[in-house]
Scaffold this active site. Structure first.
Site, PDB file in Angstrom:
ATOM      1  N   HIS A   1      -7.747  -5.055  -0.528  1.00  0.00           N
ATOM      2  CA  HIS A   1      -6.407  -4.303  -0.136  1.00  0.00           C
ATOM      3  C   HIS A   1      -5.662  -5.094   0.734  1.00  0.00           C
ATOM      4  O   HIS A   1      -4.750  -5.468   0.770  1.00  0.00           O
ATOM      5  CB  HIS A   1      -6.886  -2.769   0.270  1.00  0.00           C
ATOM      6  CG  HIS A   1      -5.731  -2.075   0.175  1.00  0.00           C
ATOM      7  ND1 HIS A   1      -5.336  -1.855  -1.037  1.00  0.00           N
ATOM      8  CD2 HIS A   1      -4.832  -1.177   1.007  1.00  0.00           C
ATOM      9  CE1 HIS A   1      -4.086  -0.626  -0.967  1.00  0.00           C
ATOM     10  NE2 HIS A   1      -4.012  -0.523   0.478  1.00  0.00           N
TER      11      HIS A   1
ATOM     12  N   SER B   1       0.807  -1.331   0.012  1.00  0.00           N
ATOM     13  CA  SER B   1       0.002   0.068   0.034  1.00  0.00           C
ATOM     14  C   SER B   1       1.071   1.240   0.191  1.00  0.00           C
ATOM     15  O   SER B   1       1.652   1.445  -0.934  1.00  0.00           O
ATOM     16  CB  SER B   1      -1.001   0.006   1.273  1.00  0.00           C
ATOM     17  OG  SER B   1      -1.716   1.062   1.001  1.00  0.00           O
TER      18      SER B   1
ATOM     19  N   ASP C   1     -10.056  -4.477  -5.346  1.00  0.00           N
ATOM     20  CA  ASP C   1      -9.413  -3.472  -4.241  1.00  0.00           C
ATOM     21  C   ASP C   1      -9.766  -2.222  -4.954  1.00  0.00           C
ATOM     22  O   ASP C   1      -9.290  -1.808  -6.214  1.00  0.00           O
ATOM     23  CB  ASP C   1      -7.898  -3.668  -4.493  1.00  0.00           C
ATOM     24  CG  ASP C   1      -6.993  -2.788  -3.405  1.00  0.00           C
ATOM     25  OD1 ASP C   1      -7.735  -1.884  -2.956  1.00  0.00           O
ATOM     26  OD2 ASP C   1      -6.089  -2.855  -3.265  1.00  0.00           O
TER      27      ASP C   1
END
Length: 593
Positions: free
Chosen positions: A469, A274, A443
């Protein structure tokens, strides 16, 4: 109906949502005040009563590993539970922040009649065997055998030299250098997120340690392991005046330099999740020298230009005026309430609330993680960061440009401020480090088309259709759907070898510092291929690119592979790069002279 300026822009449903939000915030504030006044003994008794009345919320009957991991206060306790070694290091950045970095030096061991011997988990052994990856002990033994053969050869040459009354040569002592991997967390996280899975084979850090890698876990400034500055204190507002710009300019390159200097390796593999990927994209794009120090960048759930939030009202507000976040959360650190309720509520209750929150904001269903896994993982989900980083993300969402923090804000919401100035975009298309991307089909934070359009040619892009995610950290099936491909990439791109002497090590490190580690590695590859009689040295020397077929990867998983390119040297099944061949070639050259 009379049209009232500004007020009429919102519908009745919007006003209902705003009113409901303020009511919830008011109730939450009252509960926090009451909880602060209640003694800790009463709170603990209340938790025990809840567990007695509602036994199904207790996780110890779901997994005996859950309670120790839920209650672990730090990385040291978590690794002590898993019986893995840990070292803690401090990295001082150029702007004087002190970052905590954790290191797993080797795999799990046990004491036996033969002394201390490797004791890798059976499931990790099976995972590595199925993917043709040698265990750390096997790699070390192979190195030791080569060293014994070299010492025997040198000893015979020494005897011949003595008979010929030549100068006696000293036998060189080998110094094994492991391939290095740096794992970096996401937004409002810390290094604990890599150690939360209930099964050893789903913890990427353990899999890599058992495969013979030197594993480092990074921490961004401001989180629980990096709440230190040489001159500032966390209660000062100036301590929190950093955005992703500072992570890219200081945190990542300074951490990489520290690790390479500590280990003696010329390069490392970087695996980010991320915001850890955004940090790497930004840092590699503005630090050309860093590209030579990272042999491979693996991006898990990459986030550079998120489309926005699932909730329309919240999305519209933050896009209109990102600085409104300062009004709501202040100028220091956000979501202190989340950490408060994390300590107050039972883990399963807290996990249910987090599921509702991510559903509200991002539309995630969190179905790929079990209830007990979420109860454990969410206890280590949040850590401190700055409000400015959150504002930075909303600026990127607003402009849909992966850019540096914009210090000049528009005076009127909804109007662009770029007429008077132009925020610097991160030039990600200039990155020369090989990049591999893994993203989830569900996601909502990943805009893969926009991301690919801003990047150079990639090593590979893999989609896991059912993943969201957070699934790339804690979902079921990581050891089947993601890790085999990661292990294969690491075998092809990570540095691994031993340097014969301290002088040789210093010489190679000096060359890496002056010419860049990438230049040195290309010379190593050239010598390797010359010794093996191969002509296809590198794609940069005219080699044509080939498509990597998903059918060639072991344990075919439901991955959708797109735009996956690799040069011939990357697609071969050659093992890790080694400096041994480079040194042998140099010795042969000196002997010939």
């Amino acid at each position: 109906m009379v049209s009232i300026p500004i007020v009429s822009r919102l519908s009745f449903g919007d006003y209902r949502s705003i009113t409901f939000t303020f009511i919830i915030l008011g109730i939450e504030t009252c509960f926090r005040l009451i909880a602060y006044l209640i003694p800790g003994v009463i709170l603990d008794a209340g938790k025990a009563l809840v567990e007695k009345i509602f036994p199904w919320v207790v996780t110890n009957h779901m997994s005996p590993r859950a309670p120790p991991l839920e209650n672990a206060a730090n990385v040291q306790e978590m690794l002590r539970f898993w019986n893995y070694p840990v070292q803690e290091h401090l990295v001082r950045t150029q702007d004087n922040y002190l970052l905590g970095v954790h290191r797993i030096t080797h795999g799990r061991e046990r004491v036996s009649a033969k002394g201390i011997v490797p004791n890798p988990p059976k499931d990790i052994v099976s995972l590595l065997r199925e993917n043709g990856v040698p265990l750390a002990a096997e790699t070390k033994e192979a190195h030791a055998n080569k060293q014994r053969q070299r010492h025997r050869r040198d000893h015979e040459e020494d005897l011949e030299a003595d008979l010929d009354q030549k100068i006696h040569k000293t036998t060189k002592k080998g110094d094994y250098i492991k391939p290095v991997v740096l794992l970096y967390h996401g937004f409002m996280m810390c290094s604990e997120v890599w150690l939360c899975n209930l099964d050893e084979e789903r913890n990427l850090a353990f899999v890599l340690a058992e495969a013979g890698y030197d594993v480092w876990l990074g921490n961004a400034r401001g989180n629980k392991y990096s709440l230190k500055h040489m001159f500032l204190k966390p209660h000062e507002k100036k301590f929190w005046e950093f955005s992703m710009d500072e992570l890219a300019l200081f945190d990542m390159p300074d951490t990489v330099d520290y690790i390479l200097n500590r280990t003696g390796a010329p390069s490392l593999v970087y695996i980010g999740f991320s915001q850890g990927t955004a940090q790497a994209f930004a840092s590699l794009s503005i630090n050309p020298d860093l590209n030579d120090k990272i042999s491979l960048f693996i991006a898990l759930a990459p986030a550079t230009t998120p489309p926005g939030l699932e909730n329309g009202l919240v999305n519209a507000v933050v896009k209109a005026a990102p600085n409104v976040i300062y009004l709501l959360l202040g100028r220091k650190t956000p979501l202190t309430a989340a950490l408060f309720w994390q300590n107050l509520l039972h883990p399963t209750t807290y996990a249910a609330i987090i599921d509702l929150a991510v559903k509200f904001l991002f539309g995630w269903n969190s179905r790929s993680m079990s209830l007990v896994q979420k109860a454990v993982s969410y206890q280590h989900l949040y850590s401190f960061t700055s409000v400015r980083i959150l504002v930075h993300w909303f600026q990127i969402i607003r402009t849909q440009v992966f850019q540096m923090y914009d210090d000049v804000q528009p005076r009127v919401p909804y109007l662009s401020s770029t007429r008077s100035h132009c925020p610097h975009p991160f030039p990600t298309n200039q990155i020369s480090t090989p990049i591999a991307i893994f993203y989830g089909g569900d996601d909502s934070l990943v805009d893969i088309k926009s991301l690919l359009s801003d990047l150079p040619e990639l090593v590979g892009v893999w989609e896991v259709p059912a993943y969201e995610h957070l699934d790339f950290l804690w979902a079921e099936g990581l050891d089947k759907h993601v890790y085999p491909q990661i292990l294969q990439l690491l075998e092809s791109h990570s540095f691994n070898g031993h340097i014969s002497t301290d002088n040789e090590k210093k010489r190679i490190l000096r060359r890496a510092a002056s010419n860049g580690a990438g230049t040195m590695l290309r010379e190593i590859r050239t010598l390797v291929h010359e010794l093996e009689g191969n002509d296809d040295i590198d794609a940069e020397d005219g080699g044509s690119s080939t498509v990597v077929s998903a059918s060639n990867t072991p344990n075919r998983s439901p991955l959708v592979e797109r735009h996956s390119f690799a040069s011939p040297r990357r697609s071969r099944s050659s093992s890790r790069l080694t400096a041994h061949n480079f040194i042998d070639a140099q010795e042969q050259q000196h002997q010939g002279e």
